[in-house]
Design an enzyme around this catalytic site. Structure first.
Site, PDB file in Angstrom:
ATOM      1  N   LYS A  62      84.660  29.518  42.434  1.00  0.00           N
ATOM      2  CA  LYS A  62      84.094  29.986  41.169  1.00  0.00           C
ATOM      3  C   LYS A  62      84.873  29.375  40.007  1.00  0.00           C
ATOM      4  CE  LYS A  62      82.490  33.229  38.130  1.00  0.00           C
ATOM      5  NZ  LYS A  62      82.910  34.606  38.223  1.00  0.00           N
ATOM      6  N   ASP A  97      77.205  41.073  38.921  1.00  0.00           N
ATOM      7  CA  ASP A  97      78.516  41.054  38.240  1.00  0.00           C
ATOM      8  C   ASP A  97      79.176  42.427  38.321  1.00  0.00           C
ATOM      9  OD1 ASP A  97      80.575  39.684  37.117  1.00  0.00           O
ATOM     10  OD2 ASP A  97      79.624  39.337  35.179  1.00  0.00           O
TER      11      ASP A  97
HETATM   12 ZN   LIG Z   1      81.378  37.736  37.318  1.00  0.00          ZN
END
Ligand SMILES: [Zn+2]
Length: 406
Positions: free
Chosen positions: A183, A314
């Protein structure tokens, strides 16, 4: 064991009326029409069977607030203990697989696999790669303190890197921790203090170095992007999953289609934050207001253009957090339907499309198909009539992971 159902939701957009699924040990051995299903001594009947859900953008960080500064000063062991409970809440909410994009996921995976903790399958990224001063930096700290805490540490949460060489090393550090996805922050963010979500972070050369090193290890790359320049840079560097995508344009949606990239919208966190805005730090409130409506437009555009979408929220809050709590993940699907997606397509985002976010390492999961992981939801009603039923555990007859019922 054979399970018969009025509806089989296969995970790829197909539905079979009066179908059966057979499980042996940890795998599916048959999924199709009941009339052709093999005989079994053990038969169960339910209304609907579908694959267990995939959460493609979560954070196991054991936090109670959406405030990076405060949480950074909670002891990591303390946060990790909260995560064990969150893992259990995830599984009981029907989420059998999680792509975890920054947090304790790489460790949680080991604990779940050995049987110490009850939880979903976890595919973690380890630390998020960010530029100095970028979305993953703690702007209020003196740089010397930040550098001491992160530059040469294990960095399972934060990892600031600058220049292609450090980017390569940053990826290797995460692989060393067991990362199964990488990420990085390709644009500024909302919850960080000083950076602008619209601006690009990382140069093309840096993004390319990240993608190249990850690709050598057959690991997919996820790019946090709000602004258009960051989305474009990530796509050109070879990134296949765009997270948030707030300032997506018609041209960028076309580029996503051309590059066969997936969008992970994370509408959930925006919805939760807008409802409880005063729980966010002041600077984040302002940025959230600035991006919330634009994000919805982008999501509608992506749906209209037929960009592939995988469900991601998220989500990060631990069980005692007032918002954004692990276990509420399936709410995301409701937002897709409200933004114009067909209910069946919304279910595909959380099933068949889930493994695609892991690129070359995609496991055989997310579908009712012979040889696939026996991760299933047995439901008392049909989510095609209303996807909201997936938000309420009383609609679950059972959650099955790896052939075992929970
Ligand atoms: Zn995130």
């Amino acid at each position: 064991m054979r399970i018969d159902a009025e509806n089989l939701i296969m995970g790829d957009g197909e539905r079979i009326k009066n179908g059966s699924v057979m499980i042996k040990d940890t795998k599916i051995t048959y999924a199709g029409e009941s009339e052709h299903a093999p005989e079994s001594t053990e038969v169960k009947s339910v209304n609907t069977i579908m694959p267990g859900l995939w959460e493609c953008h979560g954070h196991y960080v054991g936090v109670l607030k959406l405030d990076f500064n405060q949480e950074f000063f909670t002891h990591p062991y303390h946060q990790a203990m909260r995560v064990a409970k969150d893992a259990e809440a995830t599984l009981s909410a029907g989420i059998t697989s999680v792509r975890e994009l920054g947090g304790y996921g790489v460790f949680l995976k080991r604990a779940v696999q050995e049987g110490s903790v009850l939880g979903p399958r976890v595919y973690g990224s380890g630390g998020m790669l960010s530029t100095t001063g970028g979305h993953g930096d703690m702007h209020s700290l003196p740089y010397s303190v930040w550098a001491y805490l992160t530059k040469n540490s294990d960095s399972w949460l934060y990892n600031t890197v600058d220049g292609p060489d450090e980017c390569t090393r940053g990826v290797r550090k995460q692989l060393r921790l067991g990362a199964e996805v990488i990420k990085f922050h390709a644009s500024g963010g909302v919850l960080s203090e000083l950076d602008n979500p619209i601006n690009q972070q990382f140069s093309y050369e840096e993004a390319k170095a990240i993608v190249e090193e990850a690709t050598r290890a057959q690991v997919a790359v996820a790019a946090h992007c709000h602004g258009a320049p960051g989305i474009k840079n990530a796509l050109l560097a070879g990134v296949k999953t765009i997270e948030h995508g707030t300032f997506l344009t018609e041209d960028l949606a076309d580029l996503m289609l051309e590059k066969e990239a997936l969008l992970i919208p994370t509408r959930f966190i925006i919805d939760e934050s807008m409802k409880m805005l005063d729980l966010l730090p002041d600077y984040a409130q302002e940025k959230m207001r600035m991006t919330a409506d634009r994000h919805l437009e982008a999501m509608k555009l992506a749906i209209k253009k037929g960009v592939s979408i995988a469900m991601g929220t998220d989500i990060a809050g631990s069980q005692l957090a007032p918002m954004n709590r692990w276990g509420s993940n399936a709410k995301e699907l409701q937002f897709y339907v409200e933004a114009g997606m067909k209910p069946m397509d919304s279910l595909v985002t959380a099933t068949g499309n889930g493994p695609k976010t892991l690129g070359a390492r995609a496991p055989k999961s997310g579908m009712l198909k012979e040889g696939y992981d026996a991760d299933l939801l047995l439901l008392r009603s049909n989510p095609l009539d209303d996807v909201k039923i997936l938000q309420d555990k009383t609609n679950f007859e059972a959650v099955i992971k790896s052939g075992k019922s929970f």
